[in-house]
Design a protein around this motif. Sequence first.
Motif, PDB file in Angstrom:
ATOM      1  N   GLY A  75      56.956  44.313  33.283  1.00  0.00           N
ATOM      2  CA  GLY A  75      55.785  44.694  33.149  1.00  0.00           C
ATOM      3  C   GLY A  75      54.866  45.708  32.684  1.00  0.00           C
ATOM      4  N   THR A  76      53.647  45.481  32.136  1.00  0.00           N
ATOM      5  CA  THR A  76      52.208  47.039  32.172  1.00  0.00           C
ATOM      6  C   THR A  76      50.789  46.385  32.439  1.00  0.00           C
ATOM      7  OG1 THR A  76      53.361  46.393  29.490  1.00  0.00           O
ATOM      8  CG2 THR A  76      51.111  47.651  29.654  1.00  0.00           C
ATOM      9  N   LEU A  77      50.909  47.860  33.452  1.00  0.00           N
ATOM     10  CA  LEU A  77      49.885  48.203  33.394  1.00  0.00           C
ATOM     11  C   LEU A  77      49.032  49.433  33.036  1.00  0.00           C
ATOM     12  CD1 LEU A  77      47.458  48.609  35.729  1.00  0.00           C
ATOM     13  CD2 LEU A  77      49.049  50.899  36.732  1.00  0.00           C
ATOM     14  N   ILE A  78      47.602  49.081  32.296  1.00  0.00           N
ATOM     15  CA  ILE A  78      46.848  49.047  31.217  1.00  0.00           C
ATOM     16  C   ILE A  78      45.075  49.896  31.693  1.00  0.00           C
ATOM     17  CG2 ILE A  78      45.577  48.827  29.086  1.00  0.00           C
ATOM     18  CD1 ILE A  78      47.635  46.743  28.251  1.00  0.00           C
ATOM     19  N   ILE A  79      45.378  51.274  32.001  1.00  0.00           N
ATOM     20  CA  ILE A  79      44.379  51.919  33.064  1.00  0.00           C
ATOM     21  C   ILE A  79      43.511  52.056  31.847  1.00  0.00           C
ATOM     22  CG2 ILE A  79      43.426  53.016  34.573  1.00  0.00           C
ATOM     23  CD1 ILE A  79      45.706  52.807  35.672  1.00  0.00           C
ATOM     24  N   THR A  80      42.045  52.080  31.339  1.00  0.00           N
ATOM     25  CA  THR A  80      41.326  52.618  30.606  1.00  0.00           C
ATOM     26  C   THR A  80      40.038  52.721  31.831  1.00  0.00           C
ATOM     27  OG1 THR A  80      39.834  50.355  29.955  1.00  0.00           O
ATOM     28  CG2 THR A  80      41.372  51.761  28.489  1.00  0.00           C
ATOM     29  N   ASP A  81      39.415  53.783  31.301  1.00  0.00           N
ATOM     30  CA  ASP A  81      37.777  54.792  32.026  1.00  0.00           C
ATOM     31  C   ASP A  81      36.788  56.002  31.863  1.00  0.00           C
ATOM     32  OD1 ASP A  81      36.841  54.559  34.932  1.00  0.00           O
ATOM     33  OD2 ASP A  81      37.009  53.440  35.359  1.00  0.00           O
ATOM     34  N   ILE A  82      35.695  56.396  31.799  1.00  0.00           N
ATOM     35  CA  ILE A  82      35.411  56.919  31.426  1.00  0.00           C
ATOM     36  C   ILE A  82      35.928  58.450  31.762  1.00  0.00           C
ATOM     37  CG2 ILE A  82      32.618  57.566  30.624  1.00  0.00           C
ATOM     38  CD1 ILE A  82      33.150  55.247  30.669  1.00  0.00           C
ATOM     39  N   ASN A  83      35.875  59.016  30.596  1.00  0.00           N
ATOM     40  CA  ASN A  83      36.198  60.811  30.859  1.00  0.00           C
ATOM     41  C   ASN A  83      35.411  61.856  32.109  1.00  0.00           C
ATOM     42  OD1 ASN A  83      36.141  63.087  30.427  1.00  0.00           O
ATOM     43  ND2 ASN A  83      35.643  63.406  28.340  1.00  0.00           N
ATOM     44  N   PRO A  84      35.939  61.786  33.146  1.00  0.00           N
ATOM     45  CA  PRO A  84      34.938  62.946  33.988  1.00  0.00           C
ATOM     46  C   PRO A  84      33.956  63.529  33.781  1.00  0.00           C
ATOM     47  CG  PRO A  84      37.517  63.401  33.812  1.00  0.00           C
ATOM     48  CD  PRO A  84      37.275  62.008  32.559  1.00  0.00           C
ATOM     49  N   GLY A  85      34.655  64.532  32.574  1.00  0.00           N
ATOM     50  CA  GLY A  85      33.747  65.277  32.227  1.00  0.00           C
ATOM     51  C   GLY A  85      31.762  64.831  31.505  1.00  0.00           C
ATOM     52  N   TYR A  86      32.296  63.695  31.221  1.00  0.00           N
ATOM     53  CA  TYR A  86      30.657  63.121  30.187  1.00  0.00           C
ATOM     54  C   TYR A  86      30.283  62.099  32.105  1.00  0.00           C
ATOM     55  CZ  TYR A  86      28.508  58.932  28.197  1.00  0.00           C
ATOM     56  OH  TYR A  86      27.993  58.292  27.075  1.00  0.00           O
ATOM     57  N   THR A  87      31.581  61.662  32.802  1.00  0.00           N
ATOM     58  CA  THR A  87      31.049  61.114  34.142  1.00  0.00           C
ATOM     59  C   THR A  87      29.722  61.712  34.619  1.00  0.00           C
ATOM     60  OG1 THR A  87      32.029  59.329  34.233  1.00  0.00           O
ATOM     61  CG2 THR A  87      31.000  59.696  35.959  1.00  0.00           C
ATOM     62  N   ARG A  88      29.816  63.397  34.899  1.00  0.00           N
ATOM     63  CA  ARG A  88      29.456  64.323  35.208  1.00  0.00           C
ATOM     64  C   ARG A  88      28.210  64.789  34.484  1.00  0.00           C
ATOM     65  NH1 ARG A  88      35.011  66.426  36.103  1.00  0.00           N
ATOM     66  NH2 ARG A  88      35.766  65.663  37.689  1.00  0.00           N
ATOM     67  N   ASP A  89      28.188  64.428  33.694  1.00  0.00           N
ATOM     68  CA  ASP A  89      26.915  64.802  32.452  1.00  0.00           C
ATOM     69  C   ASP A  89      25.987  64.010  32.402  1.00  0.00           C
ATOM     70  OD1 ASP A  89      27.920  67.481  32.006  1.00  0.00           O
ATOM     71  OD2 ASP A  89      28.882  66.576  29.924  1.00  0.00           O
ATOM     72  N   LYS A  90      26.548  62.540  32.210  1.00  0.00           N
ATOM     73  CA  LYS A  90      25.413  60.834  32.528  1.00  0.00           C
ATOM     74  C   LYS A  90      26.409  60.205  34.020  1.00  0.00           C
ATOM     75  CE  LYS A  90      24.687  62.232  27.168  1.00  0.00           C
ATOM     76  NZ  LYS A  90      24.592  61.008  25.987  1.00  0.00           N
ATOM     77  N   PRO A  91      26.121  60.399  35.014  1.00  0.00           N
ATOM     78  CA  PRO A  91      26.474  59.294  36.020  1.00  0.00           C
ATOM     79  C   PRO A  91      25.721  58.114  35.858  1.00  0.00           C
ATOM     80  CG  PRO A  91      24.953  61.439  37.127  1.00  0.00           C
ATOM     81  CD  PRO A  91      25.217  61.683  35.644  1.00  0.00           C
ATOM     82  N   LEU A  92      24.742  58.001  35.425  1.00  0.00           N
ATOM     83  CA  LEU A  92      23.995  56.844  35.663  1.00  0.00           C
ATOM     84  C   LEU A  92      24.147  55.796  34.679  1.00  0.00           C
ATOM     85  CD1 LEU A  92      20.719  58.061  37.022  1.00  0.00           C
ATOM     86  CD2 LEU A  92      22.420  57.574  38.211  1.00  0.00           C
ATOM     87  N   TYR A  93      24.809  54.469  34.976  1.00  0.00           N
ATOM     88  CA  TYR A  93      24.811  53.723  33.955  1.00  0.00           C
ATOM     89  C   TYR A  93      23.238  52.789  34.085  1.00  0.00           C
ATOM     90  CZ  TYR A  93      26.911  49.434  32.324  1.00  0.00           C
ATOM     91  OH  TYR A  93      26.978  48.130  31.820  1.00  0.00           O
ATOM     92  N   LYS A  94      22.704  52.835  33.522  1.00  0.00           N
ATOM     93  CA  LYS A  94      21.612  52.338  33.695  1.00  0.00           C
ATOM     94  C   LYS A  94      21.633  51.327  32.987  1.00  0.00           C
ATOM     95  CE  LYS A  94      19.720  56.849  33.349  1.00  0.00           C
ATOM     96  NZ  LYS A  94      18.014  57.872  32.948  1.00  0.00           N
ATOM     97  N   VAL A  95      20.766  49.847  33.468  1.00  0.00           N
ATOM     98  CA  VAL A  95      20.957  48.740  32.480  1.00  0.00           C
ATOM     99  C   VAL A  95      19.677  47.865  32.705  1.00  0.00           C
ATOM    100  CG1 VAL A  95      21.532  46.609  32.007  1.00  0.00           C
ATOM    101  CG2 VAL A  95      23.106  47.734  33.150  1.00  0.00           C
ATOM    102  N   THR A  96      18.767  47.705  31.821  1.00  0.00           N
ATOM    103  CA  THR A  96      17.485  46.933  31.773  1.00  0.00           C
ATOM    104  C   THR A  96      17.285  45.785  31.712  1.00  0.00           C
ATOM    105  OG1 THR A  96      16.735  48.624  30.314  1.00  0.00           O
ATOM    106  CG2 THR A  96      14.924  46.756  30.680  1.00  0.00           C
ATOM    107  N   ILE A  97      17.013  45.215  32.783  1.00  0.00           N
ATOM    108  CA  ILE A  97      16.771  43.547  33.677  1.00  0.00           C
ATOM    109  C   ILE A  97      15.690  43.263  33.097  1.00  0.00           C
ATOM    110  CG2 ILE A  97      19.308  44.455  34.798  1.00  0.00           C
ATOM    111  CD1 ILE A  97      17.571  44.312  37.525  1.00  0.00           C
ATOM    112  N   ASP A  98      15.168  42.287  33.955  1.00  0.00           N
ATOM    113  CA  ASP A  98      14.463  41.259  33.590  1.00  0.00           C
ATOM    114  C   ASP A  98      12.853  41.772  33.931  1.00  0.00           C
ATOM    115  OD1 ASP A  98      15.825  39.441  33.513  1.00  0.00           O
ATOM    116  OD2 ASP A  98      15.727  38.808  35.904  1.00  0.00           O
TER     117      ASP A  98
END
Length: 298
Positions: free
Chosen positions: A221-244
């Motif tokens: 079987g296969t495990l597939i992992i993706t995630d954000i570059n840690p350097g990118y996360t440190r520069d832009k840590p906030l994942y912002k979303v506009t809601i109602d």
Amino acid sequence: MNLLDLLMLYGANAPVVLALLALFAAGVIVVSLRQGRSISLWPPSIGAPDTAAPARVKRFEGVRRCLRDIPRVDREYGVDRAHDFYQKIARNYDLRNSGNLGLTQLATVAQIQALRSKRSSLRVLDLGGGTGKMIAVQFFNDDAISWTYVDISRAMAAELRQNLVGCPLGDRLEVIVDDLNKAIIDLPAGTYDVIILSVVLSSMPHLPDFGTIARLLAPGGTLIITDINPGYTRDKPLYKVTIDRNAVVALRTNPVDPYEVVRRATAAGLHMAGQKTIGEGSTYYAFMAVFTAGRRGG
């Protein structure tokens, strides 16, 4: 020359002359201030230009523009409250996906498609599957794929069900609403041909137990992992979303070290089958790491 001398010299025109002199003095003062000169009223004097003043003004303007361009955040969540954050944004999640995030999820889709092309059927475990729109929904019409979905957010799970209603994959869908770390303990060992962790780890306080995840994979079987570059996360840590009502909420994400992911996965007995970076520019956006159980290769 004093005021009396002016009156005697210009007579009735003296007030006009005084007004003109006042306007001239005001103009000199304004120009001097713009040039960064110091001004002393007594004794009257104007200093040399402050050569650093234009640079300070330019820097100030740059800071002001940056502050104006930063979207406000009405509420910020830590990863320990990721459940509350994803409950809030579930209806708006797919509207927020950036091009790079979409490319990252489609890279996972391509891996699954490659595996599906070699098998008559496929059992998928999607850990932290969100709305499923960018990954699960891509296989909506494949009745040889079964999909087990785990997510901590009931609102996200509702979006997934809606996205797959009336589709063959919707009939072969198992939905588990629970914390990922708890869910993997109770799932049957050696069951899944593919396990996905697509941009999930950066929303968790700690990395999961890779030994428990490895136990769930079928042989080969296969495990597939993706995630954000840690350097990118440190520069832009906030994942912002506009809601109602245009409110902005944000999740302060955790940097995920791809080397630590590899170390833990291989320590759990999995074999590295591939890795790549995703996104262009001087700083790549995300990474992918692929592992297999029981044998080397893909």
